[in-house]
Design an enzyme around this catalytic site. Structure first.
Site, mmCIF file in Angstrom:
data_model
loop_
_atom_site.group_PDB
_atom_site.id
_atom_site.type_symbol
_atom_site.label_atom_id
_atom_site.label_comp_id
_atom_site.label_asym_id
_atom_site.label_seq_id
_atom_site.Cartn_x
_atom_site.Cartn_y
_atom_site.Cartn_z
ATOM 1 N N ASP A 31 -6.044 2.755 9.856
ATOM 2 C CA ASP A 31 -7.441 2.364 10.004
ATOM 3 C C ASP A 31 -7.658 1.901 11.443
ATOM 4 O O ASP A 31 -7.761 2.737 12.344
ATOM 5 C CB ASP A 31 -7.743 1.275 8.956
ATOM 6 C CG ASP A 31 -9.210 0.913 8.885
ATOM 7 O OD1 ASP A 31 -10.012 1.537 9.579
ATOM 8 O OD2 ASP A 31 -9.561 -0.018 8.125
ATOM 9 N N GLY A 67 0.790 -1.229 0.000
ATOM 10 C CA GLY A 67 0.000 0.000 0.000
ATOM 11 C C GLY A 67 0.820 1.276 0.000
ATOM 12 O O GLY A 67 0.411 2.292 -0.557
ATOM 13 N N ASP A 80 0.174 3.598 3.914
ATOM 14 C CA ASP A 80 -0.829 4.321 3.139
ATOM 15 C C ASP A 80 -1.925 4.910 4.016
ATOM 16 O O ASP A 80 -2.295 6.055 3.885
ATOM 17 C CB ASP A 80 -1.431 3.412 2.047
ATOM 18 C CG ASP A 80 -1.893 2.059 2.576
ATOM 19 O OD1 ASP A 80 -1.774 1.804 3.796
ATOM 20 O OD2 ASP A 80 -2.367 1.247 1.766
#
Ligand code: IMP
Ligand code: MG
Length: 195
Positions: A114, A55, A111
């Site tokens: 979360d 990512g 990236d």
């Protein structure tokens, strides 16, 4: 570019501008660290960037070209979204970590932040290697979601490009089932039924 793409959240120009700002912040902090030790940005080769594959690939490629520091890369693979799942299932190391990080200024690149499982795992693993400093940079941070317990030191990422709502996004390195990493912008996908 792809019919499955729904809405562009962050355009390529906006990303490029922010990546430049992040590079300036990182370079300033690392230079300060090196200066405190009596060195400067061009000597020592003590700056190590650890991009979390895959990512962070696009973000890293752009970021390092804006960083006027002598640095090296140590790629790390972590799997957290196997296949078509949209929910995290926890993070697991998927590559070997062999580099000697002791006394180095280490910056993890990812990236998106979360649940935080990935950065917590990687920070713990790298922290155990006794780096001089350990920081993390993410392009995106999802807001309004539950995170795992914070890693040692209390922060997941010192540098954050953009804060976005809790939606699944693709592009600029981020994928869904391996695809859309090559999209130049950050965008949402159409719900499967509507494609
Ligand atoms: P965390 O471990 O839950 O913080 O998740 C971080 C990892 O999950 C990132 O490195 C991404 O690879 C992946 N991820 C989380 N949210 C998204 C998303 O919206 N799109 C694509 N990948 C994501
Ligand atoms: Mg990832």
């Amino acid at each position: 570019m792809f019919p499955e793409i729904d809405r562009e959240l962050i355009g390529a120009d906006e990303i490029a501008a922010r990546v430049g700002e992040l590079a300036n912040l990182i370079a300033r902090d690392v230079r300060e660290d090196l200066a405190q030790e009596g060195g400067d940005a061009t000597d020592g080769g003590r700056v190590v960037l650890v991009p979390i594959m895959s990512g962070a690939l696009v973000f890293t490629a752009d970021l390092i070209r804006r960083l006027p520091l002598k640095l090296s890369l140590e790629l790390l693979a972590v799997s957290s979204y196997p296949g078509k799942s949209l929910k995290t299932r926890g993070a697991a190391l998927a590559s070997e970590l062999t580099a000697d990080l002791s006394g180095k200024h280490v910056i993890i690149i990812d990236d998106i932040l979360d649940s935080g499982g990935t950065l917590k795992l990687v920070r713990e693993l790298l922290g155990a290697r006794r780096p001089a400093t350990l920081r993390a940079a993410v392009l995106l941070e999802k807001t309004g979601i539950a995170r795992v317990k914070a890693p040692p030191g209390g922060v997941f990422a010192e540098y954050v490009g953009f804060r976005i709502p809790d939606e699944f996004v693709v592009g600029y390195g981020l994928d869904f089932d391996g695809h859309y990493r090559n999209l130049p912008a950050i965008a949402t996908l159409r719900p499967t039924g509507a494609r």
